[in-house]
Write a protein that holds these residues in place. Structure first.
Motif, PDB file in Angstrom:
ATOM      1  N   LYS A   1       0.824  -1.214   0.000  1.00  0.00           N
ATOM      2  CA  LYS A   1       0.000   0.000   0.000  1.00  0.00           C
ATOM      3  C   LYS A   1       0.855   1.260   0.000  1.00  0.00           C
ATOM      4  O   LYS A   1       0.517   2.255  -0.616  1.00  0.00           O
ATOM      5  N   GLY A   2       1.984   1.194   0.717  1.00  0.00           N
ATOM      6  CA  GLY A   2       2.848   2.367   0.838  1.00  0.00           C
ATOM      7  C   GLY A   2       3.479   2.807  -0.474  1.00  0.00           C
ATOM      8  O   GLY A   2       3.964   3.938  -0.583  1.00  0.00           O
ATOM      9  N   LYS A   3       3.479   1.945  -1.472  1.00  0.00           N
ATOM     10  CA  LYS A   3       4.081   2.285  -2.769  1.00  0.00           C
ATOM     11  C   LYS A   3       3.086   2.963  -3.711  1.00  0.00           C
ATOM     12  O   LYS A   3       3.448   3.327  -4.833  1.00  0.00           O
ATOM     13  N   PHE A   4       1.821   3.136  -3.282  1.00  0.00           N
ATOM     14  CA  PHE A   4       0.795   3.642  -4.201  1.00  0.00           C
ATOM     15  C   PHE A   4       1.197   4.932  -4.908  1.00  0.00           C
ATOM     16  O   PHE A   4       1.108   5.029  -6.129  1.00  0.00           O
ATOM     17  N   GLY A   5       1.621   5.934  -4.178  1.00  0.00           N
ATOM     18  CA  GLY A   5       1.925   7.230  -4.783  1.00  0.00           C
ATOM     19  C   GLY A   5       2.972   7.139  -5.880  1.00  0.00           C
ATOM     20  O   GLY A   5       2.761   7.608  -7.000  1.00  0.00           O
ATOM     21  N   GLU A   6       4.094   6.510  -5.563  1.00  0.00           N
ATOM     22  CA  GLU A   6       5.174   6.385  -6.544  1.00  0.00           C
ATOM     23  C   GLU A   6       4.774   5.486  -7.711  1.00  0.00           C
ATOM     24  O   GLU A   6       5.083   5.787  -8.871  1.00  0.00           O
ATOM     25  N   LEU A   7       4.086   4.391  -7.404  1.00  0.00           N
ATOM     26  CA  LEU A   7       3.660   3.458  -8.450  1.00  0.00           C
ATOM     27  C   LEU A   7       2.675   4.137  -9.393  1.00  0.00           C
ATOM     28  O   LEU A   7       2.813   4.073 -10.619  1.00  0.00           O
ATOM     29  N   ASN A   8       1.700   4.823  -8.827  1.00  0.00           N
ATOM     30  CA  ASN A   8       0.702   5.532  -9.636  1.00  0.00           C
ATOM     31  C   ASN A   8       1.360   6.594 -10.513  1.00  0.00           C
ATOM     32  O   ASN A   8       1.069   6.692 -11.714  1.00  0.00           O
ATOM     33  N   ASP A   9       2.269   7.366  -9.938  1.00  0.00           N
ATOM     34  CA  ASP A   9       2.967   8.410 -10.707  1.00  0.00           C
ATOM     35  C   ASP A   9       3.783   7.802 -11.846  1.00  0.00           C
ATOM     36  O   ASP A   9       3.781   8.319 -12.968  1.00  0.00           O
ATOM     37  N   PHE A  10       4.493   6.699 -11.559  1.00  0.00           N
ATOM     38  CA  PHE A  10       5.314   6.067 -12.597  1.00  0.00           C
ATOM     39  C   PHE A  10       4.437   5.554 -13.736  1.00  0.00           C
ATOM     40  O   PHE A  10       4.743   5.786 -14.912  1.00  0.00           O
ATOM     41  N   VAL A  11       3.358   4.843 -13.397  1.00  0.00           N
ATOM     42  CA  VAL A  11       2.490   4.296 -14.436  1.00  0.00           C
ATOM     43  C   VAL A  11       1.893   5.429 -15.266  1.00  0.00           C
ATOM     44  O   VAL A  11       1.933   5.385 -16.507  1.00  0.00           O
ATOM     45  N   LYS A  12       1.353   6.455 -14.634  1.00  0.00           N
ATOM     46  CA  LYS A  12       0.741   7.569 -15.380  1.00  0.00           C
ATOM     47  C   LYS A  12       1.754   8.273 -16.288  1.00  0.00           C
ATOM     48  O   LYS A  12       1.415   8.665 -17.398  1.00  0.00           O
ATOM     49  N   SER A  13       2.987   8.396 -15.834  1.00  0.00           N
ATOM     50  CA  SER A  13       4.022   9.096 -16.618  1.00  0.00           C
ATOM     51  C   SER A  13       4.537   8.278 -17.795  1.00  0.00           C
ATOM     52  O   SER A  13       5.139   8.826 -18.714  1.00  0.00           O
ATOM     53  N   ASN A  14       4.343   6.954 -17.749  1.00  0.00           N
ATOM     54  CA  ASN A  14       4.943   6.079 -18.765  1.00  0.00           C
ATOM     55  C   ASN A  14       3.918   5.259 -19.542  1.00  0.00           C
ATOM     56  O   ASN A  14       4.286   4.314 -20.227  1.00  0.00           O
ATOM     57  N   HIS A  15       2.664   5.625 -19.436  1.00  0.00           N
ATOM     58  CA  HIS A  15       1.565   4.878 -20.052  1.00  0.00           C
ATOM     59  C   HIS A  15       0.962   5.713 -21.183  1.00  0.00           C
ATOM     60  O   HIS A  15       0.826   6.919 -21.049  1.00  0.00           O
ATOM     61  N   PRO A  16       0.586   5.080 -22.298  1.00  0.00           N
ATOM     62  CA  PRO A  16       0.056   5.860 -23.426  1.00  0.00           C
ATOM     63  C   PRO A  16      -1.389   6.350 -23.260  1.00  0.00           C
ATOM     64  O   PRO A  16      -1.814   7.234 -24.002  1.00  0.00           O
ATOM     65  N   TYR A  17      -2.143   5.815 -22.302  1.00  0.00           N
ATOM     66  CA  TYR A  17      -3.541   6.229 -22.157  1.00  0.00           C
ATOM     67  C   TYR A  17      -3.669   7.590 -21.478  1.00  0.00           C
ATOM     68  O   TYR A  17      -2.871   7.923 -20.601  1.00  0.00           O
ATOM     69  N   ASP A  18      -4.708   8.341 -21.862  1.00  0.00           N
ATOM     70  CA  ASP A  18      -5.022   9.618 -21.200  1.00  0.00           C
ATOM     71  C   ASP A  18      -5.558   9.380 -19.790  1.00  0.00           C
ATOM     72  O   ASP A  18      -5.278  10.154 -18.877  1.00  0.00           O
ATOM     73  N   CYS A  19      -6.377   8.367 -19.636  1.00  0.00           N
ATOM     74  CA  CYS A  19      -6.999   8.042 -18.352  1.00  0.00           C
ATOM     75  C   CYS A  19      -6.610   6.608 -17.999  1.00  0.00           C
ATOM     76  O   CYS A  19      -7.226   5.651 -18.461  1.00  0.00           O
ATOM     77  N   VAL A  20      -5.566   6.476 -17.201  1.00  0.00           N
ATOM     78  CA  VAL A  20      -4.972   5.173 -16.911  1.00  0.00           C
ATOM     79  C   VAL A  20      -5.682   4.505 -15.735  1.00  0.00           C
ATOM     80  O   VAL A  20      -5.924   5.141 -14.713  1.00  0.00           O
ATOM     81  N   GLU A  21      -5.994   3.229 -15.890  1.00  0.00           N
ATOM     82  CA  GLU A  21      -6.540   2.451 -14.778  1.00  0.00           C
ATOM     83  C   GLU A  21      -5.403   2.041 -13.862  1.00  0.00           C
ATOM     84  O   GLU A  21      -4.488   1.318 -14.261  1.00  0.00           O
ATOM     85  N   VAL A  22      -5.432   2.525 -12.631  1.00  0.00           N
ATOM     86  CA  VAL A  22      -4.531   2.062 -11.571  1.00  0.00           C
ATOM     87  C   VAL A  22      -5.418   1.899 -10.349  1.00  0.00           C
ATOM     88  O   VAL A  22      -5.844   2.890  -9.759  1.00  0.00           O
ATOM     89  N   ILE A  23      -5.741   0.642 -10.019  1.00  0.00           N
ATOM     90  CA  ILE A  23      -6.596   0.406  -8.857  1.00  0.00           C
ATOM     91  C   ILE A  23      -5.867  -0.495  -7.873  1.00  0.00           C
ATOM     92  O   ILE A  23      -5.139  -1.403  -8.259  1.00  0.00           O
ATOM     93  N   GLN A  24      -6.071  -0.219  -6.592  1.00  0.00           N
ATOM     94  CA  GLN A  24      -5.372  -0.940  -5.538  1.00  0.00           C
ATOM     95  C   GLN A  24      -6.358  -1.788  -4.744  1.00  0.00           C
ATOM     96  O   GLN A  24      -7.441  -1.328  -4.393  1.00  0.00           O
ATOM     97  N   THR A  25      -5.963  -3.015  -4.451  1.00  0.00           N
ATOM     98  CA  THR A  25      -6.727  -3.899  -3.580  1.00  0.00           C
ATOM     99  C   THR A  25      -5.808  -4.346  -2.455  1.00  0.00           C
ATOM    100  O   THR A  25      -4.723  -4.887  -2.718  1.00  0.00           O
ATOM    101  N   GLU A  26      -6.211  -4.088  -1.230  1.00  0.00           N
ATOM    102  CA  GLU A  26      -5.421  -4.521  -0.089  1.00  0.00           C
ATOM    103  C   GLU A  26      -5.506  -6.033   0.045  1.00  0.00           C
ATOM    104  O   GLU A  26      -6.572  -6.621  -0.122  1.00  0.00           O
TER     105      GLU A  26
END
Length: 110
Positions: free
Chosen positions: A64-89
């Protein structure tokens, strides 16, 4: 929340995009493992129009603690305008595996 295991779901347009994202996540210790599942058909409405696309689904094992960095990395390196990044504990699982995930992400095991 940093030591709590989590799984992230991310869709990507191709195996190549998913591989590039997976390598970046693993190299930055934002994930311990990334499963790439091909042949997912997605139906959705985008900009007022019904869409149908073949995608790949990334199942990312992390914390869970990696959410911010993981989300930022995926959004910055993904071709979609609206990227799906969902977290499940992950509340339960095989302890040695969950410990390995945390250690692989640079966090202490329980």
């Amino acid at each position: 929340s940093s030591g709590i295991n989590a799984e992230y779901g991310v869709t990507a347009p191709s195996k190549e995009v998913a591989k590039s994202l997976a390598q970046g996540l693993l190299g930055r210790k934002l994930a311990a493992c990334v499963n790439v599942i091909p042949g997912v058909t997605s139906y959705y409405e985008w900009q007022g129009k019904m869409e149908e696309d073949t995608e790949v689904l990334m199942m990312i094992k992390s914390t869970k603690g990696k959410f911010g960095e993981l989300n930022d990395f995926v959004k910055s390196n993904h071709p979609y305008d609206c990227v799906e990044v969902i977290q499940t504990e992950i509340s339960e699982g095989n302890k040695p595996y969950l410990d390995w995930v945390r250690e692989s992400c640079g966090e202490p095991s329980s």
